[in-house]
Scaffold this motif. Structure first.
Motif, short mmCIF file in Angstrom:
data_model
loop_
_atom_site.label_atom_id
_atom_site.label_comp_id
_atom_site.label_asym_id
_atom_site.label_seq_id
_atom_site.Cartn_x
_atom_site.Cartn_y
_atom_site.Cartn_z
N ASN A 1 23.13 37.06 30.90
CA ASN A 1 23.62 38.22 30.05
C ASN A 1 22.98 39.50 30.31
O ASN A 1 23.52 40.52 30.47
N THR A 2 21.86 39.36 30.53
CA THR A 2 21.05 40.57 30.86
C THR A 2 21.62 41.44 32.15
O THR A 2 21.88 42.48 31.87
N VAL A 3 21.74 40.40 33.05
CA VAL A 3 22.07 41.05 34.52
C VAL A 3 23.90 41.46 34.26
O VAL A 3 23.93 42.70 34.60
N LEU A 4 24.48 40.51 33.67
CA LEU A 4 25.99 41.07 33.77
C LEU A 4 26.21 42.46 32.91
O LEU A 4 27.06 43.15 33.23
N HIS A 5 25.35 42.47 31.94
CA HIS A 5 25.94 43.41 30.76
C HIS A 5 25.15 44.70 31.50
O HIS A 5 25.87 45.80 31.29
N SER A 6 24.13 44.59 32.23
CA SER A 6 23.32 45.94 32.73
C SER A 6 24.58 46.26 34.05
O SER A 6 24.41 47.52 34.14
N LEU A 7 25.06 45.42 34.61
CA LEU A 7 26.00 45.60 35.75
C LEU A 7 27.18 46.34 35.31
O LEU A 7 28.21 46.51 36.37
N GLU A 8 27.60 46.15 34.20
CA GLU A 8 29.03 46.72 33.70
C GLU A 8 29.53 47.74 34.26
O GLU A 8 30.67 47.85 34.68
N LYS A 9 28.65 48.71 34.27
CA LYS A 9 29.05 49.97 34.66
C LYS A 9 29.39 49.91 36.18
O LYS A 9 30.03 50.95 36.88
N GLU A 10 28.87 49.22 37.02
CA GLU A 10 29.18 49.02 38.33
C GLU A 10 30.45 48.38 38.59
O GLU A 10 30.89 48.38 39.93
N LEU A 11 31.19 47.90 37.59
CA LEU A 11 32.49 47.13 37.87
C LEU A 11 33.62 47.90 37.52
O LEU A 11 33.66 48.63 36.38
N LYS A 12 34.75 47.82 38.19
CA LYS A 12 35.87 48.43 37.95
C LYS A 12 37.09 47.28 38.00
O LYS A 12 36.93 46.31 38.53
N PRO A 13 38.36 47.93 37.51
CA PRO A 13 39.46 46.91 37.73
C PRO A 13 39.66 46.47 38.91
O PRO A 13 39.61 47.25 39.89
N GLY A 14 40.06 45.19 39.12
CA GLY A 14 40.17 44.74 40.53
C GLY A 14 39.09 44.16 41.26
O GLY A 14 39.17 43.36 42.10
N ASP A 15 37.83 44.54 41.06
CA ASP A 15 36.79 44.04 41.62
C ASP A 15 36.67 42.44 41.02
O ASP A 15 37.30 42.23 40.21
N GLU A 16 35.91 41.69 42.06
CA GLU A 16 35.82 40.36 41.58
C GLU A 16 34.46 39.70 41.64
O GLU A 16 33.66 40.33 42.42
N ILE A 17 34.28 38.65 40.46
CA ILE A 17 33.01 38.07 40.17
C ILE A 17 33.27 36.92 40.72
O ILE A 17 34.15 36.11 40.09
N ILE A 18 32.51 36.36 41.64
CA ILE A 18 32.76 34.90 42.21
C ILE A 18 31.82 33.90 41.67
O ILE A 18 30.68 34.23 41.67
N THR A 19 32.28 32.76 41.45
CA THR A 19 31.22 31.63 41.26
C THR A 19 32.10 30.12 41.46
O THR A 19 32.97 30.22 42.30
N THR A 20 31.43 29.15 41.13
CA THR A 20 32.39 27.77 41.47
C THR A 20 32.88 27.04 40.11
O THR A 20 32.20 27.51 39.01
N ASN A 21 33.52 26.02 40.21
CA ASN A 21 33.69 25.17 39.12
C ASN A 21 32.61 24.29 38.53
O ASN A 21 32.67 23.69 37.50
N HIS A 22 31.37 24.42 39.26
CA HIS A 22 30.37 23.97 38.53
C HIS A 22 29.48 24.62 37.69
O HIS A 22 28.49 24.06 37.35
N VAL A 23 29.83 25.64 37.51
CA VAL A 23 29.23 26.86 36.57
C VAL A 23 29.22 26.06 35.35
O VAL A 23 30.03 25.49 34.62
N TYR A 24 28.08 26.63 34.60
CA TYR A 24 27.87 26.24 33.20
C TYR A 24 28.67 27.00 32.18
O TYR A 24 28.85 28.20 32.45
N GLN A 25 29.11 26.46 31.38
CA GLN A 25 30.21 27.07 30.46
C GLN A 25 29.71 28.29 29.75
O GLN A 25 30.53 29.09 29.68
#
Ligand SMILES: Cc1ncc(COP(=O)(O)O)c(C=O)c1O
Length: 387
Positions: A88-112
């Motif tokens: 959460n710390t990382v993703l909240h801090s990076l919020e301002k780096e993200l804009k509509p259309g950008d992609e964050i990728i993970t896998t289906n093994h990700v923790y809920q």
């Protein structure tokens, strides 16, 4: 020290329970709990002196000792309560780096919990969360790398990758993925919730932009002890979720004080690492890995489940397909956990992946093969009653 059930008395674990789920919350040895209580007593004798004079020195010592244990640079490392907070710390801090259309990728093994955090951040920023399907149990490193590389494109901003996945216990080939992402200018956040104490970590060699890991699962600390490692380049951008007295100071100072809390879990790192070292890291690794492989082989053979394909992809846990067809419902995994605990006094973790149910076993130095024989007996009973 000889491993097996006879050293279970080093923990408070219930003798009547076959404990095969060290993975969810760890289990803290009595020695480490006593050290934690001593820290709390020291604090309560003179709270002002403790926080003014001792806390920051002890915290620095803890971080320093941890940095050596996980091969991290001390100046890149801060302590947080848990891996969820790290992500959460990382993703909240990076919020301002993200804009509509950008992609964050993970896998289906990700923790809920990480999946939910991605969804939350994507809703706020307009970015898109992408989950890549990695088959299980028939996945190998080559396939995982190919599948992820294929999905990465110019819109990809962040790859969030498990070091050891929660539902499947697979160790992911993170180094290759991180090297690839770096070459494309894509940020990498590793969810290493299970890795510290299970893998011989070298965070510097791994080279992720962000790596978070729990010490309370496999490193024997009390609950609420985890870390976040941030590469130098991003440290000015990464802020604790709670801003407090040291806002605007250095990265490590901002994280060193996020309001009053019990500092004892962080300051128990030293006794926990001492306890771990007293067992000998290589001995723990060999014992736990060999035991989980032997147990998996035994369980699959006894229950007629196809053999697990690649033991090299496992650490101290294994996920095995549940051999009974059970109707799906949203509480199923908890219902199965409760049933095995109530009927058989066996603590297990259940997961659903791609509409299939898996049970996850773990091995820790207090386990021995007899524990998994009890599990097989219980499973056979369950199967006979649920044909
Ligand atoms: C892969 C993974 N990530 C994150 C977490 C969350 O850990 P915590 O509750 O300590 O934040 C878990 C917990 O089991 C996990 O398995």
């Amino acid at each position: 020290m000889e491993f097996g059930n006879k050293i279970k008395s080093e923990w408070l674990l219930d003798d009547n329970v076959t404990f095969l789920n060290h993975g969810s919350f760890g289990a803290t040895p009595i020695k480490v709990l006593k050290a934690k209580e001593e820290i709390e007593r020291r604090l309560e004798r003179e709270p002002l002196s403790f926080f003014a004079d001792e806390y920051f020195v002890l915290l620095k010592e803890s971080v320093s000792k941890l940095s050596k244990f996980i091969g991290a640079k001390e100046e890149n490392l801060v302590l947080v309560e848990n891996a969820t907070t790290g992500v959460n710390t990382v993703l909240h801090s990076l919020e301002k780096e993200l804009k509509p259309g950008d992609e964050i990728i993970t896998t289906n093994h990700v923790y809920q919990g990480v999946r939910n955090t991605m969804e939350y951040i994507c809703k706020k920023t307009g970015a898109k969360a992408i989950e890549i399907d990695i088959p299980f149990p028939n996945a190998d490193n080559k396939l995982i790398i190919e599948k992820i590389r294929d999905k990465i494109n110019e819109k990809t901003k962040i790859l969030i990758i498990d070091h050891i996945a929660s539902p499947t216990a697979l160790i992911f080939p993170i180094k290759e993925l991180i090297d690839f992402c770096r070459s494309k200018g894509i940020l990498t956040l590793v969810d290493g919730a299970h890795a510290p104490g299970m893998l011989d970590l070298n965070l510097e060699m791994i080279g992720a932009d962000f790596y978070t890991g729990n010490c309370h699962k496999w490193m024997f600390t009390p609950k609420s002890c985890a870390f976040l490692s941030v590469s130098k380049k991003w440290q000015s951008m990464i802020k604790p979720l709670t801003i407090s007295l040291f806002y605007g100071k250095s990265f490590s100072e901002e994280f060193a004080w996020t309001g009053t809390k019990n500092p004892a879990p962080f300051l128990s790192l030293s006794p926990a690492i001492d306890f771990y070292n007293s067992l000998n890291f290589d001995n723990v690794k060999d014992y736990n890995h060999n035991l989980v492989c032997e147990a998996t082989e035994f369980i699959c053979k006894e229950l007629n489940i196809p053999e697990f394909p690649d033991f090299e992809m496992l650490g101290f846990m294994a996920s095995i397909e549940f051999p009974v067809k059970v109707p799906m419902n949203e509480h199923l995994t908890m219902e199965l956990r409760n049933h095995f605990m109530k009927e058989y006094k066996i603590e297990l973790s259940f997961h659903i992946l791609n509409s299939k149910v898996f049970f996850r076993i773990s091995s820790q130095v207090y386990n021995e093969i007899e524990d998994y024989k009890k599990l097989v007996t219980a499973m056979k009973d369950f199967i006979s009653k649920n044909k």
